[in-house]
Structure formats: C-alpha cells, structure tokens
Design an enzyme around this catalytic site. Structure first.
Site, PDB file in Angstrom:
ATOM      1  N   VAL A 249      37.232  38.904 -17.908  1.00 22.31           N
ATOM      2  CA  VAL A 249      38.180  39.091 -19.006  1.00 22.31           C
ATOM      3  C   VAL A 249      38.257  40.569 -19.395  1.00 22.31           C
ATOM      4  O   VAL A 249      37.263  41.281 -19.328  1.00 22.31           O
ATOM      5  CB  VAL A 249      37.794  38.216 -20.231  1.00 22.31           C
ATOM      6  N   CYS A 250      39.465  40.980 -19.756  1.00 20.32           N
ATOM      7  CA  CYS A 250      39.687  42.309 -20.326  1.00 20.32           C
ATOM      8  C   CYS A 250      40.667  42.116 -21.486  1.00 20.32           C
ATOM      9  O   CYS A 250      40.743  41.035 -22.051  1.00 20.32           O
ATOM     10  CB  CYS A 250      40.199  43.289 -19.275  1.00 20.32           C
ATOM     11  N   ARG A 251      41.432  43.127 -21.813  1.00 18.44           N
ATOM     12  CA  ARG A 251      42.375  43.006 -22.924  1.00 18.44           C
ATOM     13  C   ARG A 251      43.574  42.139 -22.556  1.00 18.44           C
ATOM     14  O   ARG A 251      43.993  41.278 -23.317  1.00 18.44           O
ATOM     15  CB  ARG A 251      42.851  44.393 -23.359  1.00 18.44           C
TER      16      ARG A 251
ATOM     17  N   MET B 127      41.823  39.002 -23.540  1.00 15.74           N
ATOM     18  CA  MET B 127      41.351  38.724 -24.901  1.00 15.74           C
ATOM     19  C   MET B 127      42.505  38.497 -25.865  1.00 15.74           C
ATOM     20  O   MET B 127      42.335  37.808 -26.873  1.00 15.74           O
ATOM     21  CB  MET B 127      40.455  39.865 -25.398  1.00 15.74           C
TER      22      MET B 127
END
Length: 110
Positions: A61-63, A89
């Site tokens: 996961v990242c932004r 996210m």
C-alpha cells in the site's frame, strides 16, 4: 509482471484470514501522519524483496496505488505472493477503514 490487485475490504480479509502482511511503502512523513493499524513500514527506496518470507502473502500500500504497484512487482519477482491495494491509503480511508498514528490516535492520509 502482472500483480494481483485488491480493494480495501479484500485487503482486510487477506490480513484477517490469511495472516497477510500489510506493507506500507510510503515516505516517513506520510507514515507518521497516518497508516493502517498493524501495517509495517518500509519505504519503497529501502525495500529488499529478499527480506520477506515467501510463505506469508503481502498487501502493498501507498497513497494512491502507484508506488505500491512498483513494490508489488519487485516482491512478485522474488517469489512473494503479493497484492497491490488499488487506490492506496486514500481508498482505505474512503472505505471507512481506520487510519492511525503510531500513538494510536486518529491519523490522516497525506
């Protein structure tokens, strides 16, 4: 290399049912502002796919899903079963999933 994708609800199911590792590859300031409970933090630039146990699936996961897509490709090439969290996210937060700081207080997504 194609990578499997998962939405926030699917990600929580993988964590709950398959003991998947939720891997947050964002930068330090993003992590400090808020992250998923139980996630581990390894910045994308520091990611060493060989350090992961191939027996546990990983949800990257990242932004927004772009950096985690890169991380997922690296992990998949190393033989790790990995999923990319589509929308990152931002999607996690929008799905009503909790976002916390290291001290357990409510966090935010940068």
């Amino acid at each position: 290399m194609d990578v499997l994708e998962v939405d926030p609800n699917g990600a929580t199911g993988l964590v709950d049912e398959s003991a998947a590792i939720l891997l947050d590859v964002r930068e330090d300031d993003e992590w400090k502002a808020g992250h998923a409970p139980g996630a581990i933090h390894v910045r994308l630039g520091d990611l060493d796919p060989r350090s992961f146990d191939t027996s546990a699936p990983v949800v990257a996961v990242c932004r927004s899903g772009n950096r985690s897509g890169s991380a997922a490709k690296k992990l998949a090439a190393a033989g790790v079963t990995v999923y990319n969290l589509v929308g990152g996210m931002k999607a996690w937060r929008d799905a009503g999933q909790p976002v916390i700081r290291d001290d357990g207080t409510d966090g935010t997504v940068l």
